[in-house]
Scaffold this active site. Structure first.
Site, mmCIF file in Angstrom:
data_model
loop_
_atom_site.group_PDB
_atom_site.id
_atom_site.type_symbol
_atom_site.label_atom_id
_atom_site.label_comp_id
_atom_site.label_asym_id
_atom_site.label_seq_id
_atom_site.Cartn_x
_atom_site.Cartn_y
_atom_site.Cartn_z
ATOM 1 N N ASP A 46 33.739 33.619 35.954
ATOM 2 C CA ASP A 46 32.648 34.693 35.730
ATOM 3 C C ASP A 46 31.951 35.067 34.479
ATOM 4 O OD1 ASP A 46 32.583 35.420 38.712
ATOM 5 O OD2 ASP A 46 34.634 36.184 38.456
ATOM 6 N N HIS A 90 43.298 35.381 34.876
ATOM 7 C CA HIS A 90 43.427 34.614 35.954
ATOM 8 C C HIS A 90 44.795 34.663 36.490
ATOM 9 C CE1 HIS A 90 42.607 31.876 39.551
ATOM 10 N NE2 HIS A 90 41.413 32.424 39.232
HETATM 11 N N1 COA Z 1 41.608 42.229 30.372
HETATM 12 C C1 COA Z 1 42.432 42.838 29.677
HETATM 13 N N2 COA Z 1 43.906 42.607 30.029
HETATM 14 C C2 COA Z 1 44.139 41.803 30.702
HETATM 15 C C3 COA Z 1 43.333 41.115 31.610
HETATM 16 C C4 COA Z 1 41.782 41.626 31.368
HETATM 17 N N3 COA Z 1 40.921 40.751 32.008
HETATM 18 N N4 COA Z 1 43.683 40.367 32.357
HETATM 19 C C5 COA Z 1 45.169 40.509 32.384
HETATM 20 N N5 COA Z 1 45.433 41.427 31.525
HETATM 21 C C6 COA Z 1 46.469 41.793 31.060
HETATM 22 C C7 COA Z 1 47.327 42.599 31.899
HETATM 23 O O1 COA Z 1 46.909 43.985 31.665
HETATM 24 C C8 COA Z 1 48.781 42.460 31.599
HETATM 25 O O2 COA Z 1 48.993 43.243 30.321
HETATM 26 P P1 COA Z 1 50.346 43.713 30.176
HETATM 27 O O3 COA Z 1 51.470 42.798 30.350
HETATM 28 O O4 COA Z 1 50.452 44.459 28.892
HETATM 29 O O5 COA Z 1 50.328 44.626 31.420
HETATM 30 C C9 COA Z 1 48.809 40.907 31.202
HETATM 31 O O6 COA Z 1 47.343 40.533 30.752
HETATM 32 C C10 COA Z 1 49.149 39.997 32.412
HETATM 33 O O7 COA Z 1 48.081 40.183 33.559
HETATM 34 P P2 COA Z 1 48.452 40.188 35.007
HETATM 35 O O8 COA Z 1 48.193 41.679 35.403
HETATM 36 O O9 COA Z 1 49.844 39.790 35.405
HETATM 37 O O10 COA Z 1 47.408 39.420 35.502
HETATM 38 P P3 COA Z 1 46.970 39.374 37.200
HETATM 39 O O11 COA Z 1 47.461 38.033 37.697
HETATM 40 O O12 COA Z 1 47.805 40.448 38.003
HETATM 41 O O13 COA Z 1 45.554 39.846 37.356
HETATM 42 C C11 COA Z 1 43.027 39.399 37.068
HETATM 43 C C12 COA Z 1 44.536 38.576 37.316
HETATM 44 C C13 COA Z 1 42.056 38.059 37.436
HETATM 45 C C14 COA Z 1 43.076 40.384 38.251
HETATM 46 C C15 COA Z 1 43.056 40.063 35.911
HETATM 47 O O14 COA Z 1 43.302 39.057 34.816
HETATM 48 C C16 COA Z 1 41.684 40.605 35.670
HETATM 49 O O15 COA Z 1 41.647 41.967 36.022
HETATM 50 N N6 COA Z 1 40.822 40.291 35.086
HETATM 51 C C17 COA Z 1 39.520 40.973 34.873
HETATM 52 C C18 COA Z 1 38.684 40.656 36.218
HETATM 53 C C19 COA Z 1 38.023 39.343 36.406
HETATM 54 O O16 COA Z 1 37.573 38.772 35.563
HETATM 55 N N7 COA Z 1 38.369 38.908 37.705
HETATM 56 C C20 COA Z 1 37.805 37.743 38.070
HETATM 57 C C21 COA Z 1 39.064 36.631 38.357
HETATM 58 S S1 COA Z 1 38.377 34.956 38.508
#
Ligand code: COA
Length: 381
Positions: free
Chosen positions: A320, A269
């Site tokens: 979710d 998140h």
């Molecule tokens: N699965 C695997 N790795 C994940 C992840 C996930 N669901 N969410 C974050 N990460 C990883 C990123 O790849 C990143 O890794 P790195 O540092 O090796 O590149 C690290 O965790 C930090 O994440 P970050 O990309 O900074 O998070 P964000 O704030 O940009 O993205 C989301 C947030 C929600 C978009 C992301 O967590 C995600 O794509 N989740 C899956 C989709 C989801 O469930 N969305 C509903 C949100 S309520």
């Protein structure tokens, strides 16, 4: 060669990719505490989840205070009266290809509704409130009506005496839902209703900030919600749970996908880095539904995934992950997971659009230019 970037004079705010951590506006609608909590207009989501009807939540989000008994009754009556769709919109739903994703049908339906609203161009507070009620009521109707059309049934119009959550379930199945099912739907709607400047709400506010109308803002919200990094994650999480099938396979599945650098749906998140405040209530609901219906397997898979993801990536579940099995157990088909999210979040979008219109300043950030430096147009081109 260096380029002077007009967007970044010495006094400019620092650049944050994806606007992470950026405060992009003021709002009195909800407060997200990255450590733990979520408040709607000051009320703890956990209290609202167990004590409030979704009509109360809608009133609270739109008006800022909980309704008294007569205001609540009036809200319920208005939502029921506003629920039927204009005939042309019902006919349009029948023209959509059956393979169309329900969230696209919903986006098209809300866009069409705009042209039937005589108050469309009026962005005053009072007109926006009236339009918000119509949009919230009809969003649910579009979802249930188009679901029935795709299933080869006529849209069903439930009686006006029902609550919002009961109307939704009745509209889907044409059968009076059991009280436990209505309670579960109410809880799901409440947890999904609002979450400050999430991507779809921000998109809705950007649209409203041009002084475009409330329908246009909601359509922007719907288009943004669809993506799997936002609202679309619940449908993707459901696909994942079905593919994994049993808790024993969860660890191997996660490791395989993490090795491929895949995002695991229902985890991570932007704001909550120590766990999503809404997860415990949704996890409990999914567990209760699983016990009642004798199908706890997918809830067990979700629990195992939480354990593995914490160990492997230090990442926590978001709403979710447990909304997916909860909706599945409620008999909601996975392609309706995002529309159900929209049926609830539309209340938050409308509250934000009204707040934006009431205190408007155009939302127009800058970009950090990283293209070629100024160059001459080639003479022989
Ligand atoms: N699965 C695997 N790795 C994940 C992840 C996930 N669901 N969410 C974050 N990460 C990883 C990123 O790849 C990143 O890794 P790195 O540092 O090796 O590149 C690290 O965790 C930090 O994440 P970050 O990309 O900074 O998070 P964000 O704030 O940009 O993205 C989301 C947030 C929600 C978009 C992301 O967590 C995600 O794509 N989740 C899956 C989709 C989801 O469930 N969305 C509903 C949100 S309520």
């Amino acid at each position: 060669m260096t380029t002077t970037n007009p967007a970044t004079p010495a006094s400019a705010p620092s650049y944050s990719p994806g606007l992470a951590g950026v405060i992009a506006g003021e709002s009195a609608i909800s407060a997200v505490d990255g450590e733990s909590g979520l408040l709607y207009r000051g009320y703890d989501i956990h209290e609202l989840a167990v004590r409030a009807s979704f009509e109360e939540v809608i009133y609270l989000l739109l008006h800022g205070e909980l309704p008294d008994t007569s205001q609540l009754e009036k809200t319920r009556e208005e939502l029921a009266a506003d629920a039927p769709l204009p005939g042309a919109v019902r006919s349009m739903l029948k023209l959509m290809p059956p393979r169309a994703h329900p969230i696209d049908v919903l986006r098209t339906g809300v866009s069409m509704l705009a042209s039937f609203d005589p108050e469309l161009p009026d962005n005053s507070h009072a007109a926006n409130l009236r339009k918000a009620m119509r949009i919230i009521a009809r969003t649910s109707t579009i979802i249930t009506a188009s679901h029935r059309i795709v299933s080869g049934q006529e849209p069903y119009t439930p009686g006006e005496h029902l609550t919002f959550a009961a109307r939704f379930l009745f509209g889907m199945s044409g059968k009076e839902p059991e009280p436990w099912r209505v309670g579960a739907m109410n809880l799901i709607f409440t947890l999904y209703a609002e979450h400050e400047f999430n991507a779809s709400t921000f998109a809705a506010r950007v649209t409203a900030s041009t002084l475009s109308d409330i329908y246009a803002g909601v359509v922007s919200g719907l288009g943004t919600l669809k993506g799997p990094l936002h609202g679309g994650a619940n449908e993707e999480a459901m696909k994942m749970l079905k593919e994994i099938g049993t808790p024993d396979y969860a660890e191997e599945w996660v490791k395989k996908h993490l090795a491929h650098k895949d995002k695991i749906m229902g985890f991570g998140h932007r704001v909550y880095k120590k766990g999503d405040s809404r997860v415990p209530a949704m996890r409990d609901l999914a567990r209760q539904l699983g016990r009642r219906l004798g199908h706890e397997q997918l809830v067990d898979v979700s629990v195992k995934l939480e354990e593995v993801m914490a160990k492997e990536k230090g990442l926590y579940a978001n709403l979710d992950l447990y909304a997916a099995p909860a909706l599945h157990l409620m008999g909601i088909p996975p392609e309706l997971d995002v529309p159900v999210f929209a049926a609830a979040r539309v209340a938050g979008w409308c509250a934000h659009i009204i707040e934006q219109h009431d205190h408007n300043r155009l939302i127009r950030p800058r970009s950090l230019y990283n293209g070629p430096a100024k160059r001459a147009y080639p003479t022989a081109h």
